[in-house]
Write a protein that holds these residues in place. Structure first.
Motif, PDB file in Angstrom:
ATOM      1  N   PRO A 113      41.348  44.845  25.013  1.00  0.00           N
ATOM      2  CA  PRO A 113      41.685  43.976  23.872  1.00  0.00           C
ATOM      3  C   PRO A 113      42.980  43.189  24.065  1.00  0.00           C
ATOM      4  O   PRO A 113      43.076  42.032  23.643  1.00  0.00           O
ATOM      5  CB  PRO A 113      41.804  44.973  22.712  1.00  0.00           C
ATOM      6  N   ALA A 114      43.962  43.791  24.728  1.00  0.00           N
ATOM      7  CA  ALA A 114      45.243  43.111  24.922  1.00  0.00           C
ATOM      8  C   ALA A 114      45.141  41.928  25.875  1.00  0.00           C
ATOM      9  O   ALA A 114      46.051  41.094  25.924  1.00  0.00           O
ATOM     10  CB  ALA A 114      46.286  44.104  25.446  1.00  0.00           C
ATOM     11  N   LEU A 115      44.031  41.836  26.631  1.00  0.00           N
ATOM     12  CA  LEU A 115      43.919  40.784  27.638  1.00  0.00           C
ATOM     13  C   LEU A 115      42.864  39.737  27.308  1.00  0.00           C
ATOM     14  O   LEU A 115      42.473  38.965  28.182  1.00  0.00           O
ATOM     15  CB  LEU A 115      43.604  41.406  29.004  1.00  0.00           C
ATOM     16  N   VAL A 116      42.409  39.682  26.061  1.00  0.00           N
ATOM     17  CA  VAL A 116      41.397  38.677  25.733  1.00  0.00           C
ATOM     18  C   VAL A 116      41.938  37.258  25.909  1.00  0.00           C
ATOM     19  O   VAL A 116      41.176  36.314  26.100  1.00  0.00           O
ATOM     20  CB  VAL A 116      40.850  38.860  24.298  1.00  0.00           C
ATOM     21  N   GLY A 117      43.262  37.114  25.868  1.00  0.00           N
ATOM     22  CA  GLY A 117      43.860  35.797  26.071  1.00  0.00           C
ATOM     23  C   GLY A 117      44.150  35.478  27.519  1.00  0.00           C
ATOM     24  O   GLY A 117      44.591  34.370  27.832  1.00  0.00           O
ATOM     25  N   GLU A 252      32.520  36.955  40.207  1.00  0.00           N
ATOM     26  CA  GLU A 252      32.450  36.071  39.034  1.00  0.00           C
ATOM     27  C   GLU A 252      32.917  36.816  37.787  1.00  0.00           C
ATOM     28  O   GLU A 252      33.660  36.278  36.951  1.00  0.00           O
ATOM     29  CB  GLU A 252      31.024  35.575  38.831  1.00  0.00           C
ATOM     30  N   ALA A 253      32.517  38.074  37.670  1.00  0.00           N
ATOM     31  CA  ALA A 253      32.859  38.856  36.484  1.00  0.00           C
ATOM     32  C   ALA A 253      34.349  39.134  36.360  1.00  0.00           C
ATOM     33  O   ALA A 253      34.834  39.464  35.269  1.00  0.00           O
ATOM     34  CB  ALA A 253      32.088  40.174  36.502  1.00  0.00           C
ATOM     35  N   SER A 254      35.092  39.007  37.462  1.00  0.00           N
ATOM     36  CA  SER A 254      36.532  39.244  37.381  1.00  0.00           C
ATOM     37  C   SER A 254      37.211  38.259  36.437  1.00  0.00           C
ATOM     38  O   SER A 254      38.269  38.553  35.872  1.00  0.00           O
ATOM     39  CB  SER A 254      37.161  39.149  38.771  1.00  0.00           C
ATOM     40  N   VAL A 255      36.600  37.099  36.235  1.00  0.00           N
ATOM     41  CA  VAL A 255      37.147  36.118  35.288  1.00  0.00           C
ATOM     42  C   VAL A 255      37.158  36.691  33.876  1.00  0.00           C
ATOM     43  O   VAL A 255      38.057  36.423  33.080  1.00  0.00           O
ATOM     44  CB  VAL A 255      36.323  34.808  35.337  1.00  0.00           C
ATOM     45  N   LEU A 256      36.171  37.508  33.561  1.00  0.00           N
ATOM     46  CA  LEU A 256      36.078  38.092  32.226  1.00  0.00           C
ATOM     47  C   LEU A 256      37.257  39.007  31.940  1.00  0.00           C
ATOM     48  O   LEU A 256      37.804  39.032  30.834  1.00  0.00           O
ATOM     49  CB  LEU A 256      34.775  38.880  32.070  1.00  0.00           C
ATOM     50  N   ALA A 257      37.665  39.780  32.947  1.00  0.00           N
ATOM     51  CA  ALA A 257      38.722  40.776  32.765  1.00  0.00           C
ATOM     52  C   ALA A 257      40.114  40.168  32.821  1.00  0.00           C
ATOM     53  O   ALA A 257      41.097  40.844  32.520  1.00  0.00           O
ATOM     54  CB  ALA A 257      38.592  41.859  33.827  1.00  0.00           C
ATOM     55  N   GLY A 258      40.225  38.904  33.201  1.00  0.00           N
ATOM     56  CA  GLY A 258      41.520  38.242  33.245  1.00  0.00           C
ATOM     57  C   GLY A 258      42.086  38.104  34.636  1.00  0.00           C
ATOM     58  O   GLY A 258      42.876  37.205  34.909  1.00  0.00           O
ATOM     59  N   SER A 259      41.692  38.994  35.550  1.00  0.00           N
ATOM     60  CA  SER A 259      42.185  38.947  36.924  1.00  0.00           C
ATOM     61  C   SER A 259      41.385  39.905  37.769  1.00  0.00           C
ATOM     62  O   SER A 259      40.999  40.987  37.314  1.00  0.00           O
ATOM     63  CB  SER A 259      43.668  39.332  36.992  1.00  0.00           C
ATOM     64  N   MET A 260      41.159  39.546  39.029  1.00  0.00           N
ATOM     65  CA  MET A 260      40.513  40.467  39.945  1.00  0.00           C
ATOM     66  C   MET A 260      41.365  41.716  40.154  1.00  0.00           C
ATOM     67  O   MET A 260      40.854  42.785  40.505  1.00  0.00           O
ATOM     68  CB  MET A 260      40.240  39.778  41.283  1.00  0.00           C
ATOM     69  N   GLY A 288      54.287  43.005  50.036  1.00  0.00           N
ATOM     70  CA  GLY A 288      55.665  43.432  50.201  1.00  0.00           C
ATOM     71  C   GLY A 288      56.648  42.845  49.225  1.00  0.00           C
ATOM     72  O   GLY A 288      57.861  43.057  49.349  1.00  0.00           O
ATOM     73  N   ARG A 289      56.162  42.148  48.201  1.00  0.00           N
ATOM     74  CA  ARG A 289      57.058  41.468  47.264  1.00  0.00           C
ATOM     75  C   ARG A 289      57.047  42.100  45.870  1.00  0.00           C
ATOM     76  O   ARG A 289      57.623  41.558  44.942  1.00  0.00           O
ATOM     77  CB  ARG A 289      56.655  39.984  47.168  1.00  0.00           C
ATOM     78  N   ASN A 290      56.396  43.234  45.709  1.00  0.00           N
ATOM     79  CA  ASN A 290      56.345  43.936  44.427  1.00  0.00           C
ATOM     80  C   ASN A 290      55.742  43.069  43.327  1.00  0.00           C
ATOM     81  O   ASN A 290      56.160  43.116  42.170  1.00  0.00           O
ATOM     82  CB  ASN A 290      57.754  44.413  44.014  1.00  0.00           C
ATOM     83  N   LEU A 291      54.733  42.285  43.699  1.00  0.00           N
ATOM     84  CA  LEU A 291      54.097  41.372  42.746  1.00  0.00           C
ATOM     85  C   LEU A 291      52.649  41.754  42.432  1.00  0.00           C
ATOM     86  O   LEU A 291      52.086  41.267  41.446  1.00  0.00           O
ATOM     87  CB  LEU A 291      54.117  39.933  43.286  1.00  0.00           C
ATOM     88  N   ALA A 292      52.047  42.579  43.252  1.00  0.00           N
ATOM     89  CA  ALA A 292      50.618  42.873  43.097  1.00  0.00           C
ATOM     90  C   ALA A 292      50.351  43.679  41.839  1.00  0.00           C
ATOM     91  O   ALA A 292      51.165  44.487  41.397  1.00  0.00           O
ATOM     92  CB  ALA A 292      50.111  43.628  44.316  1.00  0.00           C
ATOM     93  N   ASN A 293      49.168  43.458  41.277  1.00  0.00           N
ATOM     94  CA  ASN A 293      48.713  44.226  40.120  1.00  0.00           C
ATOM     95  C   ASN A 293      48.080  45.530  40.619  1.00  0.00           C
ATOM     96  O   ASN A 293      47.044  45.497  41.293  1.00  0.00           O
ATOM     97  CB  ASN A 293      47.688  43.412  39.330  1.00  0.00           C
ATOM     98  N   PRO A 294      48.655  46.691  40.289  1.00  0.00           N
ATOM     99  CA  PRO A 294      48.088  47.956  40.782  1.00  0.00           C
ATOM    100  C   PRO A 294      47.008  48.543  39.879  1.00  0.00           C
ATOM    101  O   PRO A 294      46.481  49.617  40.180  1.00  0.00           O
ATOM    102  CB  PRO A 294      49.313  48.869  40.790  1.00  0.00           C
ATOM    103  N   ILE A 295      46.672  47.860  38.775  1.00  0.00           N
ATOM    104  CA  ILE A 295      45.764  48.475  37.807  1.00  0.00           C
ATOM    105  C   ILE A 295      44.371  48.682  38.385  1.00  0.00           C
ATOM    106  O   ILE A 295      43.715  49.693  38.111  1.00  0.00           O
ATOM    107  CB  ILE A 295      45.729  47.650  36.503  1.00  0.00           C
ATOM    108  N   GLY A 296      43.883  47.752  39.209  1.00  0.00           N
ATOM    109  CA  GLY A 296      42.577  47.958  39.839  1.00  0.00           C
ATOM    110  C   GLY A 296      42.550  49.235  40.665  1.00  0.00           C
ATOM    111  O   GLY A 296      41.581  49.995  40.625  1.00  0.00           O
ATOM    112  N   ARG A 333      52.283  39.641  37.134  1.00  0.00           N
ATOM    113  CA  ARG A 333      52.284  38.175  37.080  1.00  0.00           C
ATOM    114  C   ARG A 333      50.893  37.583  36.879  1.00  0.00           C
ATOM    115  O   ARG A 333      50.729  36.575  36.180  1.00  0.00           O
ATOM    116  CB  ARG A 333      52.895  37.634  38.379  1.00  0.00           C
ATOM    117  N   ASP A 334      49.869  38.194  37.454  1.00  0.00           N
ATOM    118  CA  ASP A 334      48.520  37.619  37.403  1.00  0.00           C
ATOM    119  C   ASP A 334      47.907  37.647  36.011  1.00  0.00           C
ATOM    120  O   ASP A 334      46.961  36.905  35.735  1.00  0.00           O
ATOM    121  CB  ASP A 334      47.598  38.337  38.393  1.00  0.00           C
ATOM    122  N   ILE A 335      48.404  38.511  35.128  1.00  0.00           N
ATOM    123  CA  ILE A 335      47.833  38.608  33.778  1.00  0.00           C
ATOM    124  C   ILE A 335      48.875  38.277  32.708  1.00  0.00           C
ATOM    125  O   ILE A 335      48.679  38.585  31.527  1.00  0.00           O
ATOM    126  CB  ILE A 335      47.246  40.018  33.517  1.00  0.00           C
TER     127      ILE A 335
END
Length: 361
Positions: A113-117, A252-260, A288-296, A333-335
């Motif tokens: 719900p927090a990422l619908v935007g 394609e479905a990764s667009v739905l979740a806001g980010s791959m 190596g830049r501490n920017l990646a999203n680790p949630i996946g 950053r990606d979300i």
């Protein structure tokens, strides 16, 4: 309580960063629920090629054989990006799938719900999306007979080949999963053109009607499904499809979740170990830049808890911690959007781990 041995294959690019946070979260789960997780790192992909000349060294394969589950980061990068090279990073991943007969790839797509935007689609389209793709993983075009022919390589072919047995086992798994959810199963094929798809549809129909009569089954052509996935994704529950279609549709479905970077996956066979990895690639531009999203990767650890270790409460604790941290405004950053706290890979992993531990008190 339980003791579980996990082979950790960080791989290339951002792989080491995101797997480190998944390990951190699993350690928090162990402290909260009284489990012991034993982690053993091994090489795969480009890093393994550089060190040993092989994308899947024998030592790595043996380490995986002696483990209850495998946690993988990502493989590949510009350094090894020649598709004509005889040795390539992705051969390590394909080798794992073959060695352990990992025939089913589970890719849940849930819109928090927090990422619908965070998606370019309208809120009314993505709200409530919670679907599960089951992709056949060891057959089809990626594994069928192929050749690059002609005097100058001007002709090539790949073969989509399936047997009844291959289709039956993945459809059976998808149907069992659908039975535990909303009892809806969608089978995606191209039966109006492809012979392999006509077999797929016929076998799917037989298995579901005979063994799972309580399910609502529908067949959708892949081109139509690609459109429906964007127009009305919340209408679907469990989607089963062949290898290449599943590969394309889940991206394609990764667009739905806001980010791959939000999407996990589990690759399962008839017996352990299963393979758990985020859907995203190695993203060498941000490594190596501490920017990646680790949630996946963290949600892949939740799938490990659920499907490899049968620890449902622990899996839900991880998923609930992710949701709570997103609701609190934490974003990589990606979300990121306007009113949020942008954090790095390590900070996101630490926040989720602390949430798991905090909920225990």
């Amino acid at each position: 309580m339980g003791r579980f041995v996990i082979a950790v294959l960080p791989g290339d690019g951002i792989g080491p960063e995101v797997t480190a946070e998944a390990v951190r979260v699993l350690e928090a789960v162990g402290r909260r629920f009284g489990h012991t997780f034993e982690f053993h790192e091994a090489l795969i992909g480009g890093a393994a090629i550089d060190a040993t000349g092989s994308p899947l060294p024998p030592e790595t394969l043996e380490r995986c054989r002696r483990s209850d589950a495998i946690l993988l980061g990502a493989v590949g990068g510009p350094k090894w990006d020649d598709p004509t090279a005889p040795v390539r990073p992705e051969q390590g991943l394909l080798g794992l799938r073959k060695a352990f007969d990992l025939f089913a790839n589970l890719r849940p797509v849930r819109v928090f719900p927090a990422l619908v935007g965070a998606t370019p689609l309208k809120e009314r389209v993505v709200r409530g999306v919670d679907l599960l793709f089951v992709r056949e993983l060891t057959g089809g075009l990626y594994f069928g007979p192929r050749q690059e022919a002609g005097p100058d390589g001007e002709e090539a072919y790949d073969t989509m080949r399936y047997t009844r047995w291959e289709i039956e086992r993945v459809v059976r798994l998808a149907a069992r999963l659908a039975r535990g959810r909303r009892k809806q199963l969608t089978s995606v094929d191209k039966a109006n053109v492809l012979a392999a798809s006509r077999l797929w549809r016929r076998v799917t129909e037989e298995v579901v009607r005979r063994e799972f009569p309580d399910l609502a089954l529908e067949h959708v052509l892949v081109d139509a499904f690609a459109m429906h996935l964007i127009r009305r994704p919340a209408a679907f529950d469990v989607v089963v499809t062949e290898n290449m279609f599943g590969d394309i549709l889940t991206d394609e479905a990764s667009v739905l979740a806001g980010s791959m970077g939000m999407l996990p996956s589990a690759s399962l066979g008839e017996s352990p170990p299963g393979l758990f990895e985020p859907v995203h690639g190695s993203a060498p531009d941000i490594a190596g830049r501490n920017l990646a999203n680790p949630i996946g990767a963290i949600l892949s650890a939740a799938l490990m808890l659920r499907y490899a270790f049968s620890l449902e409460a622990e899996a839900r604790a991880v998923e609930q911690a992710v949701e709570a941290i997103l609701e609190a405004g934490y974003r990589t950053r990606d979300i990121a959007d306007g009113e949020t706290c942008i954090v790095g890979t390590r900070e996101m992993g630490e926040a989720i781990a602390q949430r798991i531990l905090h909920c225990a008190s």
